[in-house]
Scaffold this motif. Structure first.
Motif, PDB file in Angstrom:
ATOM      1  N   GLU A 235       0.818  -1.214   0.000  1.00 19.65           N
ATOM      2  CA  GLU A 235       0.000   0.000   0.000  1.00 19.65           C
ATOM      3  C   GLU A 235       0.849   1.260   0.000  1.00 19.65           C
ATOM      4  N   ASP A 236       2.027   1.192   0.640  1.00 17.56           N
ATOM      5  CA  ASP A 236       2.840   2.398   0.768  1.00 17.56           C
ATOM      6  C   ASP A 236       4.156   2.344  -0.007  1.00 17.56           C
ATOM      7  N   ASN A 237       4.346   1.303  -0.803  1.00 20.24           N
ATOM      8  CA  ASN A 237       5.598   1.206  -1.577  1.00 20.24           C
ATOM      9  C   ASN A 237       5.323   0.501  -2.896  1.00 20.24           C
ATOM     10  N   LEU A 238       5.667   1.185  -3.977  1.00 18.26           N
ATOM     11  CA  LEU A 238       5.404   0.672  -5.324  1.00 18.26           C
ATOM     12  C   LEU A 238       6.552  -0.168  -5.844  1.00 18.26           C
ATOM     13  N   TRP A 239       7.753  -0.007  -5.269  1.00 19.46           N
ATOM     14  CA  TRP A 239       8.962  -0.540  -5.903  1.00 19.46           C
ATOM     15  C   TRP A 239       9.338  -1.902  -5.330  1.00 19.46           C
ATOM     16  N   LEU A 240       9.445  -2.892  -6.212  1.00 25.25           N
ATOM     17  CA  LEU A 240       9.594  -4.281  -5.798  1.00 25.25           C
ATOM     18  C   LEU A 240      11.026  -4.713  -5.569  1.00 25.25           C
ATOM     19  N   GLY A 241      11.985  -4.089  -6.259  1.00 25.20           N
ATOM     20  CA  GLY A 241      13.374  -4.510  -6.123  1.00 25.20           C
ATOM     21  C   GLY A 241      13.630  -5.838  -6.812  1.00 25.20           C
ATOM     22  N   ALA A 242      14.782  -6.433  -6.515  1.00 22.47           N
ATOM     23  CA  ALA A 242      15.210  -7.665  -7.184  1.00 22.47           C
ATOM     24  C   ALA A 242      14.237  -8.809  -6.893  1.00 22.47           C
TER      25      ALA A 242
ATOM     26  N   ASN B  12      11.385  13.709 -16.348  1.00 27.84           N
ATOM     27  CA  ASN B  12      10.810  14.994 -15.919  1.00 27.84           C
ATOM     28  C   ASN B  12       9.950  14.844 -14.661  1.00 27.84           C
ATOM     29  N   GLY B  13      10.463  14.048 -13.720  1.00 31.10           N
ATOM     30  CA  GLY B  13       9.772  13.888 -12.440  1.00 31.10           C
ATOM     31  C   GLY B  13       8.632  12.902 -12.434  1.00 31.10           C
ATOM     32  N   LYS B  14       8.374  12.234 -13.564  1.00 28.29           N
ATOM     33  CA  LYS B  14       7.287  11.259 -13.627  1.00 28.29           C
ATOM     34  C   LYS B  14       7.856   9.884 -13.922  1.00 28.29           C
ATOM     35  N   ASN B  15       7.245   8.840 -13.339  1.00 29.74           N
ATOM     36  CA  ASN B  15       7.656   7.483 -13.677  1.00 29.74           C
ATOM     37  C   ASN B  15       6.448   6.698 -14.155  1.00 29.74           C
ATOM     38  N   MET B  16       6.727   5.683 -14.958  1.00 28.51           N
ATOM     39  CA  MET B  16       5.646   4.967 -15.643  1.00 28.51           C
ATOM     40  C   MET B  16       4.752   4.206 -14.684  1.00 28.51           C
ATOM     41  N   ALA B  17       5.351   3.572 -13.678  1.00 33.26           N
ATOM     42  CA  ALA B  17       4.553   2.762 -12.754  1.00 33.26           C
ATOM     43  C   ALA B  17       3.498   3.614 -12.046  1.00 33.26           C
ATOM     44  N   GLU B  18       3.890   4.786 -11.572  1.00 31.20           N
ATOM     45  CA  GLU B  18       2.941   5.650 -10.873  1.00 31.20           C
ATOM     46  C   GLU B  18       1.857   6.163 -11.819  1.00 31.20           C
ATOM     47  N   LEU B  19       2.225   6.436 -13.071  1.00 29.66           N
ATOM     48  CA  LEU B  19       1.218   6.866 -14.045  1.00 29.66           C
ATOM     49  C   LEU B  19       0.200   5.755 -14.289  1.00 29.66           C
ATOM     50  N   LEU B  20       0.677   4.518 -14.383  1.00 27.80           N
ATOM     51  CA  LEU B  20      -0.235   3.392 -14.612  1.00 27.80           C
ATOM     52  C   LEU B  20      -1.190   3.227 -13.441  1.00 27.80           C
ATOM     53  N   VAL B  21      -0.649   3.271 -12.218  1.00 33.05           N
ATOM     54  CA  VAL B  21      -1.491   3.122 -11.029  1.00 33.05           C
ATOM     55  C   VAL B  21      -2.522   4.252 -10.973  1.00 33.05           C
ATOM     56  N   ASP B  22      -2.068   5.469 -11.303  1.00 29.03           N
ATOM     57  CA  ASP B  22      -2.966   6.624 -11.307  1.00 29.03           C
ATOM     58  C   ASP B  22      -4.087   6.454 -12.323  1.00 29.03           C
TER      59      ASP B  22
ATOM     60  N   GLY C  21      -5.502   3.585 -12.934  1.00 32.35           N
ATOM     61  CA  GLY C  21      -6.288   2.415 -12.576  1.00 32.35           C
ATOM     62  C   GLY C  21      -5.769   1.103 -13.105  1.00 32.35           C
ATOM     63  N   VAL C  22      -4.484   1.050 -13.494  1.00 32.18           N
ATOM     64  CA  VAL C  22      -3.884  -0.167 -14.021  1.00 32.18           C
ATOM     65  C   VAL C  22      -3.175  -0.904 -12.888  1.00 32.18           C
ATOM     66  N   GLN C  23      -3.408  -2.217 -12.755  1.00 29.83           N
ATOM     67  CA  GLN C  23      -2.737  -3.016 -11.728  1.00 29.83           C
ATOM     68  C   GLN C  23      -1.309  -3.304 -12.155  1.00 29.83           C
ATOM     69  N   VAL C  24      -0.362  -3.062 -11.244  1.00 27.78           N
ATOM     70  CA  VAL C  24       1.033  -3.377 -11.532  1.00 27.78           C
ATOM     71  C   VAL C  24       1.524  -4.433 -10.550  1.00 27.78           C
ATOM     72  N   GLY C  25       2.567  -5.131 -10.945  1.00 27.47           N
ATOM     73  CA  GLY C  25       3.115  -6.207 -10.137  1.00 27.47           C
ATOM     74  C   GLY C  25       3.450  -7.383 -11.038  1.00 27.47           C
ATOM     75  N   TRP C  26       4.068  -8.417 -10.467  1.00 29.81           N
ATOM     76  CA  TRP C  26       4.451  -9.584 -11.257  1.00 29.81           C
ATOM     77  C   TRP C  26       3.243 -10.276 -11.871  1.00 29.81           C
TER      78      TRP C  26
ATOM     79  N   VAL D 207       6.077  -4.789 -14.006  1.00 28.10           N
ATOM     80  CA  VAL D 207       6.919  -4.933 -12.825  1.00 28.10           C
ATOM     81  C   VAL D 207       7.683  -3.639 -12.540  1.00 28.10           C
ATOM     82  N   PRO D 208       7.311  -2.909 -11.470  1.00 21.24           N
ATOM     83  CA  PRO D 208       8.060  -1.695 -11.108  1.00 21.24           C
ATOM     84  C   PRO D 208       9.301  -2.058 -10.282  1.00 21.24           C
ATOM     85  N   PHE D 209      10.438  -2.222 -10.970  1.00 24.60           N
ATOM     86  CA  PHE D 209      11.647  -2.657 -10.281  1.00 24.60           C
ATOM     87  C   PHE D 209      12.182  -1.562  -9.354  1.00 24.60           C
ATOM     88  N   GLY D 210      12.338  -0.331  -9.858  1.00 17.09           N
ATOM     89  CA  GLY D 210      12.932   0.694  -9.020  1.00 17.09           C
ATOM     90  C   GLY D 210      12.776   2.084  -9.612  1.00 17.09           C
TER      91      GLY D 210
END
Length: 735
Positions: free
Chosen positions: A124-131, A186-196, A198-203, A208-211
């Motif tokens: 809920e509070d972290n989008l980035w999955l890491g390795a 320019n201060g924007k990342n794709m994962a956050e745009l997708l979530v904004d 309404g797109v589900q992200v994750g494996w 996959v939002p690595f970092g």
């Protein structure tokens, strides 16, 4: 190669190495050289360094030599008036970049242990999955082997518009690719745009939002390196083998959006080593001649509505996607999509209503190909939250169709229905459950679309045995009850037919060499009483696969003369395995852990290992992450059992093989099993208890230890003595 690109890549590499080395020096002062470093839950150390250099970076002090290697690889920074860089120096700079970034990220895990979620999906509070840890890697990596996922797109930055970002992500998903996301533009990342949007992200959705920084690109390249090590039989340190394997088999590419920094150039140069080109929407110099990559190395100024197709073309990826005529997107990328409470429009089955699905074979004149009927209310006829019963009856006919194939085809419903965006399918038979999301309803979903999918995909995937497919879907309780009565009768007859088959009743077994191109000496032998160690193929699957594709990975094996009934040596199997392994393996026992055990690639569900002090066998499943009484975790044990090797005392097995009458028959069968992870024991509890009763020892189930009783042989031995486990009285299994 462009002087501008080479110069930028070398500058970027120098900045990255300087940054990483500064981080290293600070960590060294803080923690000391003996401090352990690693990526979470992996047996591959820092995978790029491990695969290319063969070096095991386990402690901070181990990084010193790797930084020296980075400096050796790093060419001099290019001056304005001297032409020095060519492709080779830029590639060296790129390789040094990945080594440095991998160490930087390992130190980040040390300094900021909660920077990444270390989970399969964002929290809920972290989008980035890491390795990706080894559990995720094994589950997903095999898809790069069997073709379910032909490759991945490593995204650097993002288009600024969330609708454009979502459209590009969806187009990549429809090509069955994984999408690995890194850094920002320019201060924007794709994962956050997708979530904004309404797109589900994750494996589970392959997004996959690595970092959030460019250094996380090493998680994508490291994933590719691990595929080569785990499934390709490539040895650590065989850098040439690893690079060639990925160029030929992992169809990956970099997709860069927005201004390209020196650091991005350095990462792009690194990726070219693996044959992964860069495609950008930005105005940067191009590198069009072929060489390392299959085609061009860097292509730029590509419009957003053309960039996916251009990337696939440049990488040389052949994507065969047959359009399924439904209004929702469709493909394997949506199989893991969840329909949560807030997204839910309605549901069928799953205990909420009656739900049943069944496939039966008919005579040719009883089936009208392409017929899809719906009796009862459709989605457009009900209000949100109004649940309906559902009965799905698929009737097929074909000259090569056999009743034994029915459960195999029926089992396809689960993933085929899940391929529909906005639809979630759980379970099978009369415990199936369908959840339908609001997004699918907004796009015009009808129950008939399930029929369209099943008709089209069953034809595509099983055309060799099917000539006709018709689908009947009912949402009226009376009609659903009729389908239920029919289905229960079919299930009963089917289970009796399958249950009556034994290794003795059948003269033909089946091979599986699906993974042989990745572990050349591996040949899996599937018998009626021994499912494939991956858990995905049983004897009937092998038979159906051979009927569908006579030259495919599942071939009939005439078992021939039984040379040793207890160990399961058969003349025909030995002859087949010797030929199929090209002489690497000459004898295989079907029923022994100690004597010429079956080989494995690395896709096994579980590993069996002998515990000498306990005179017994432990079995550990892939999902169990803790220590085992063998003194090794699953990831270490995997190195003993995989790679196409025969290692007495270590063998890959499927979980449900534990309930087979042929389990470790040469060692005494189930009575030899002394330890299982609790999660595995609970999962198989009912079948294990039944098997214990069949062998006349109903008390045996409670004698099998779990991690609750201990994770060392000494602890387990004490428990076994207390319980009077039969393994203690058995003849020693190690000669």
């Amino acid at each position: 190669m462009s002087k501008i690109i080479c110069s930028a890549a070398i500058r970027g590499a120098k900045k990255i190495i300087d940054m990483a080395e500064e981080s290293y020096e600070e960590a060294l002062k803080k923690y000391g050289p003996e401090q352990e470093v690693s990526f979470p839950n992996t047996a591959y150390y820092l995978p790029i360094i491990y695969s290319i250099l063969g070096a095991k970076v386990e402690k901070l002090g181990d990084m010193k030599d790797i930084f020296q290697e980075c400096r050796k690889l790093l060419p001099p920074v290019v001056s304005e008036d001297i032409w020095l860089p060519y492709l080779g120096p830029a590639l060296d700079a790129g390789m040094a970049t990945f080594f440095a970034e991998e160490m930087f990220e390992a130190i980040r895990y040390l300094n900021e242990p909660n920077f990444y979620t270390k989970t399969e999906d964002p929290s809920e509070d972290n989008l980035w999955l890491g390795a990706a840890d080894d559990v995720i890697f094994r589950k997903r990596g095999v898809e790069f082997v069997d073709g379910t996922a032909p490759g991945f797109a490593a995204i650097m930055g993002t288009p600024e518009d969330k609708e454009v970002a979502s459209r590009i992500a969806l187009e990549l998903q429809e090509k069955n690719l994984y999408i690995f996301m890194h850094d920002q533009s320019n201060g924007k990342n794709m994962a956050e745009l997708l979530v904004d949007n309404g797109v589900q992200v994750g494996w589970n959705t392959r997004l996959v939002p690595f970092g959030k920084s460019y250094t996380s690109a090493v998680f994508a390249i490291g994933f590719a390196c691990r595929v080569a090590l785990a499934f390709g039989g490539i040895k650590p340190g065989d850098y040439k083998g690893n690079l060639i394997y990925n160029k030929d088999r992992t169809f990956a590419f970099i997709m860069a959006f927005g201004p390209v920094s020196d650091e991005w150039y350095a990462n792009a140069a690194g990726a070219i080593n693996w044959g992964f080109p860069t495609i950008s929407d930005w105005d940067i110099p191009e590198v069009l001649p072929t060489g390392i990559c299959t085609y061009e190395h860097v292509v730029s100024n590509v419009p957003h509505d053309e960039i996916v197709q251009k990337a696939i073309e440049v990488r040389g990826l052949k994507v065969n996607v047959t359009k399924i005529d439904i209004p929702m997107a469709f493909g394997p990328a949506f199989e893991g999509e969840r329909i949560r409470k807030d997204d839910l429009f309605m549901e069928c089955g799953g205990g909420r209503t009656t739900g049943v699905e069944v496939l039966i074979s008919r005579e040719m004149d009883e089936v009208e190909d392409g017929k899809v009927i719906l009796e009862g209310p459709d989605i457009s006829d009900i209000e949100e939250g109004q649940n309906l019963p559902i009965g799905i009856l698929v009737e097929v006919a074909g000259r090569e169709m056999q009743s034994d194939f029915e459960p195999i085809l029926e089992r396809q419903f689960h993933h085929l229905i899940n391929y529909i965006q906005g639809i979630m399918h759980i379970g099978q038979r009369n415990i199936m459950w369908i959840r339908i999301g609001k997004g699918a309803v907004e796009k015009g979903f009808s129950f008939k679309h399930i029929g369209v999918v099943l008709h089209g995909k069953l034809h595509q995937e099983f055309g060799a045995i099917l000539d006709k497919v018709q689908v009947k879907i009912y949402t009226i309780q009376e009609k659903v009850d009729e389908v239920m009565q029919l289905a229960l009768k079919v299930y009963e007859e089917r289970d009796l037919r399958l249950g009556s088959m034994t290794d003795e009743t059948e003269e033909v077994f089946y091979s599986c060499t699906l993974c042989q191109s990745f572990a050349p000496s591996h040949v899996c032998v599937i018998t009626p009483e021994r499912i494939g160690m991956c858990g995905a193929y049983n004897w009937l699957d092998g038979k159906a696969s051979y009927q569908i594709n006579p030259t495919g990975p599942n071939q009939p094996i005439q078992k021939g003369e039984c040379l040793d009934e207890l160990n399961g040596y058969y003349a025909g199997i030995n002859e087949f395995v010797a030929q199929a392994s090209r002489g690497a393996v000459t004898q295989v026992s079907c029923y022994s852990l100690m004597n010429n055990p079956m080989t494995a690639c690395g896709c096994f569900e579980a590993i069996a290992a002998m515990l000498p002090q306990c005179n017994g066998i432990m079995v550990v499943n892939r999902d169990y992450r803790g220590m085992t009484p063998s003194g090794m975790k699953f990831t270490t044990l995997a190195g003993m059992a995989g790679g196409g090797m025969q290692t007495p005392g270590f063998m890959g097995v499927s979980k449900h093989y534990l309930t087979s009458k042929k389990l470790f028959m040469a060692e005494g069968g189930l009575k030899r099993v002394v330890w299982l992870p609790k999660m595995l024991k609970d999962e198989l509890a009912e079948k294990l208890k039944k098997r214990c009763e069949e062998i006349g020892m109903p008390e045996l189930f409670d004698m099998i230890a779990t991690e609750e009783q201990g994770t060392t042989e000494e602890e387990i031995m004490s428990f076994l003595k207390e319980k009077g486990h039969p393994a203690l009285e058995m003849e020693t299994a190690i000669g």
